[in-house]
Design a protein around this motif. Sequence first.
Motif, PDB file in Angstrom:
ATOM      1  N   GLU A  39      41.272 -44.779   5.093  1.00 14.45           N
ATOM      2  CA  GLU A  39      42.191 -45.002   3.979  1.00 14.45           C
ATOM      3  C   GLU A  39      42.819 -46.385   4.024  1.00 14.45           C
ATOM      4  O   GLU A  39      42.884 -47.101   3.033  1.00 14.45           O
ATOM      5  CB  GLU A  39      43.322 -43.971   4.035  1.00 14.45           C
ATOM      6  CG  GLU A  39      42.929 -42.598   3.610  1.00 14.45           C
ATOM      7  CD  GLU A  39      42.601 -42.532   2.125  1.00 14.45           C
ATOM      8  OE1 GLU A  39      41.863 -41.623   1.734  1.00 14.45           O
ATOM      9  OE2 GLU A  39      43.070 -43.403   1.375  1.00 14.45           O
ATOM     10  N   GLU A  40      43.290 -46.735   5.225  1.00 16.87           N
ATOM     11  CA  GLU A  40      44.086 -47.954   5.348  1.00 16.87           C
ATOM     12  C   GLU A  40      43.296 -49.189   4.947  1.00 16.87           C
ATOM     13  O   GLU A  40      43.734 -50.001   4.136  1.00 16.87           O
ATOM     14  CB  GLU A  40      44.533 -48.071   6.798  1.00 16.87           C
ATOM     15  CG  GLU A  40      45.778 -48.853   7.031  1.00 16.87           C
ATOM     16  CD  GLU A  40      45.970 -49.005   8.519  1.00 16.87           C
ATOM     17  OE1 GLU A  40      46.012 -47.958   9.188  1.00 16.87           O
ATOM     18  OE2 GLU A  40      46.032 -50.146   8.998  1.00 16.87           O
ATOM     19  N   SER A  98      40.632 -49.287   3.163  1.00 18.35           N
ATOM     20  CA  SER A  98      40.277 -49.234   1.746  1.00 18.35           C
ATOM     21  C   SER A  98      41.416 -49.744   0.884  1.00 18.35           C
ATOM     22  O   SER A  98      41.205 -50.460  -0.088  1.00 18.35           O
ATOM     23  CB  SER A  98      39.927 -47.810   1.341  1.00 18.35           C
ATOM     24  OG  SER A  98      38.995 -47.258   2.217  1.00 18.35           O
ATOM     25  N   ASP A  99      42.648 -49.377   1.247  1.00 18.13           N
ATOM     26  CA  ASP A  99      43.782 -49.852   0.448  1.00 18.13           C
ATOM     27  C   ASP A  99      43.867 -51.366   0.461  1.00 18.13           C
ATOM     28  O   ASP A  99      44.082 -52.011  -0.573  1.00 18.13           O
ATOM     29  CB  ASP A  99      45.096 -49.280   1.014  1.00 18.13           C
ATOM     30  CG  ASP A  99      45.225 -47.821   0.667  1.00 18.13           C
ATOM     31  OD1 ASP A  99      45.913 -47.103   1.396  1.00 18.13           O
ATOM     32  OD2 ASP A  99      44.611 -47.414  -0.341  1.00 18.13           O
ATOM     33  N   THR A 100      43.681 -51.939   1.668  1.00 17.08           N
ATOM     34  CA  THR A 100      43.784 -53.401   1.766  1.00 17.08           C
ATOM     35  C   THR A 100      42.762 -54.076   0.880  1.00 17.08           C
ATOM     36  O   THR A 100      42.999 -55.157   0.346  1.00 17.08           O
ATOM     37  CB  THR A 100      43.546 -53.844   3.225  1.00 17.08           C
ATOM     38  OG1 THR A 100      43.854 -52.771   4.096  1.00 17.08           O
ATOM     39  CG2 THR A 100      44.382 -55.050   3.565  1.00 17.08           C
ATOM     40  N   ASN A 149      41.388 -52.968  -1.932  1.00 18.10           N
ATOM     41  CA  ASN A 149      41.337 -52.614  -3.357  1.00 18.10           C
ATOM     42  C   ASN A 149      41.550 -53.806  -4.275  1.00 18.10           C
ATOM     43  O   ASN A 149      40.758 -54.061  -5.181  1.00 18.10           O
ATOM     44  CB  ASN A 149      42.391 -51.552  -3.654  1.00 18.10           C
ATOM     45  CG  ASN A 149      41.817 -50.163  -3.545  1.00 18.10           C
ATOM     46  OD1 ASN A 149      40.633 -49.969  -3.795  1.00 18.10           O
ATOM     47  ND2 ASN A 149      42.629 -49.213  -3.172  1.00 18.10           N
ATOM     48  N   SER A 199      38.117 -45.570  -2.655  1.00 15.59           N
ATOM     49  CA  SER A 199      38.804 -46.456  -3.596  1.00 15.59           C
ATOM     50  C   SER A 199      39.532 -45.636  -4.652  1.00 15.59           C
ATOM     51  O   SER A 199      39.258 -44.475  -4.867  1.00 15.59           O
ATOM     52  CB  SER A 199      37.790 -47.378  -4.255  1.00 15.59           C
ATOM     53  OG  SER A 199      36.678 -46.631  -4.662  1.00 15.59           O
ATOM     54  N   ALA A 200      40.438 -46.315  -5.344  1.00 18.08           N
ATOM     55  CA  ALA A 200      41.168 -45.648  -6.425  1.00 18.08           C
ATOM     56  C   ALA A 200      40.225 -45.334  -7.566  1.00 18.08           C
ATOM     57  O   ALA A 200      39.211 -45.991  -7.755  1.00 18.08           O
ATOM     58  CB  ALA A 200      42.286 -46.568  -6.918  1.00 18.08           C
TER      59      ALA A 200
END
Lengths: 787, 121
Positions: free
Chosen positions: A262-263, A265-267, A269, A302-303
């Motif tokens: 998750e972490e 992937s957030d960075t 995005n 991803s979102a």
Amino acid sequence: MVVPSRKLQDLIEEIRGAKTQAQEREVIQKECAHIRASFRDGDPLHRHRQLAKLLYVHMLGYPAHFGQMECLKLIASPRFTDKRVGYLGAMLLLDERQDAHLLITNSIKNDLNQGIQVVQGLALCTLSTVGSAEMCRDLATEVEKLLLQPGSYVRKKAVLTAVHMIRKVPELSNIFLPPCAQLLHERHHGILLGTITLITELCERSPAALKHFQKVVPQLVQILRTLVTTGYSTEHSISGVSDPFLQVQILRLLRILGRNHEESSDTMNDLLAQVATNTDTSRNAGNAVLFETVLTIMDIRSATGLRVLAVNILGRFLLNSDKNIRYVALTSLLRMVQSDHSAVQRHRPTVVECLREVDASLSRRALELSLALVNSSNVRAMTQELQSFLESCSPDLRADCASGILLAAERFAPTKRWHIDTILRVLTTAGTHVRDDAVANLTQLIGGAQELHAYSVRRLYSALAEDISQQPLVQVAAWCIGEYGDLLLEGSCEETEPLQVEEEDVLDLLEKVLQSHMSLPATRGYALTALMKLSTRLRGDNNRIRQVVSIYGSCLDMELQQRAVEYNTLFRKYDHMRAAILEKMPLVERGGTQDEEIKESKEAQLSEASLVPTEPQASELLDLLDLLDGTSGAAQPPPPLEPSPGDVLVHLLDLPCDLPSASPPPASIPNLRVFEREGLQLNLSFVRPPGTPALLLITITAINTSEADVIHFICQAAVPKSFQLQLQAPSGDTVPAHSGLPVTQLLRILNPNKAPLRLKLRLTYNHFGQSVQEIFEVNNLPMETWQ
Amino acid sequence: PPPPPPAAQVLITELQAPLDITFELSGKTLDFKLIYRQYAALFIVVGVNGTENEMAIYEFIHNFVEVLDEYFNRVSELDIMFNLDKVHIILDEMMLNGCIVETNRARILAPLLILDKMSES
């Protein structure tokens, strides 16, 4: 005599001048003979030229293995031209299977250590191409040293050599992991590219490395961002995109790092969105980067907004004029259709457009994607499109398209009538390409839709009247006409145009099918049977039918002849039964009988297998089979043999000799495994015959699951003084290997005082060539044995 | 075993093939893709495994041809045939065991030009 050797250019000219294959072979063979002679003579001056010629010949496909040793000599020479050709020869001619390759390890080591960059580059190149595991292990430290020294030319090559080494010898990752962090700070793109590849390789191989490198995601994001946002730089830009190769590599690494994390992937995005929107897509380089971005977005967490963006990018690709991009987009969409179905649905019209592609591989991909996109809401429109495609597509796609349409129709048919119509249309357009079970499916479908019998038979009749060449169609039509011929003849049906059909027409048609040379034997069989059924359905007299049937009684085809003869007999001798036999068929269960048969055979196998172990759970199945009369769980004790010498107590003989096999014991006592060693197992099973409360019968069963037989097997037992023990003769003294027939022995224990039972067993046997003696007491004797 | 990296280039004079090919190699089926670009009568073909970005390889082929173009001054098929060793040198500068090393034209050709100068003098 030394023949002056030719230059490579001259050889090439001569080879190209050869007019025929044979001439070329002649030239090459002559030259190879010269080369071989020169190698034998050991001429150092021209060796490199000879090898260069040999490599050219090798490229054309001729054998060149005799040059391998020369490569070694050339590599060892101090001249650069020699080394160059030698290393090239090593890369092309040597591989791990040859023994010679190990010999170059030393030369490579020397070349790596001396400071000339081009030579070091050569050595690294060869090492990374043909290096075997041993070579990699030997030279790992040298490569690591080169990784850290300042010259960029050698460094970029050293990094990629490290990649190869890790592939060959995974343990070396420990050496090459630490320098990566420092290498990432380099500005030289070649080194960066190599480092990213190295990190990718490390992460793919070990989850620990993956975790370690997830920390550098922010750094990677920064590098990529600088690449994307800086303007035009002459050094690395390719058609307006700055170093697309490095961008693609970074994106691939981000994909691996962001997967399931998750972490990270957030960075990523924001960056991914930025790359997706800022990249110039007018040229292929930009599209390459965009494609990699899309792949990365799909793979990480991803979102949803980003995923929709990715699918839209692919949709845009579909409209691009470049065929390659459309191809790539179709393949990727196919991968994504399962996970992001609704997003891909939005591009359905474009996909359907792609069905009209001229290029065969594109239309095939479009077909697969269209079939995947069919769902219950768009099934009518899609089937329409797919059917028009079926009419115009190339023959090799027809089969896939037809079965695809039929499958989709089966899953999503809104009404039965639509379903029948669709199948009918497919059969008329591409009848010869459908799968074999389409006929069976259709007949079953029609049979089940009672209200549509009239409709179906009329449609099929008209279709058949037009064209009798499509075999599946003819078969189904013949079957229908046979079954529902009466519905065909009586009046009109609201759903089709009024069709006035005379009996004679129907018979004409069926006879035409029978006689046509296009009809397969199976089709003829269908037609004959249909004719026969019509004899009961039609009102007129049956002379014509009888005539046809008797003609076919002498047909050459065995199947037809048999049918015709049987039907003939039906007419003559069993006319009273004819109506009953030729009644309308009941609905056939599709596939049901097959499944039940399989289940039954499985059950039978299960119960047979469980006869061997003596467990109480097997009792239910045993009851089913009813092979053993009445035992539940207890093993069959052998009938009592002549009493063992000595120790025959008188009152034992007075006891009623109740064979346990005759009457089921009141309560089954669980079996006990008392001994196991190297595959030899000893089980005890207990029986308390109901008539004799003090008697306990123990059956000792010895099973051998190991590879070797157990021979001279003797089992002796001892009980406390208050008990009386009688040991009967065993069934044998060899316990065969691989769980063969077990050896059993019966113990009779009399326990008049109902004292707690204690039992000691002594085993002696020979197993795997060694004699074994075991003495042990049986613990965990269940209480029921002595209470 | 790890999948084979993008294979070395094969220069052939005739190829009719779709973009996807499954190869039989020593009895095992390997999933290879062939990515090719046509330049007049010359086809340049690169074999890659399933994980490569096809468009990037497409771009790489063009990059390679541009480098050859600069070195040979409007390269043609004959140039490649008669100077096979030089072409190998260039390819080795750009690609190491299937991984891309360098794509900058100047940096790729630098060692080769130095070598040429040395052999002339």
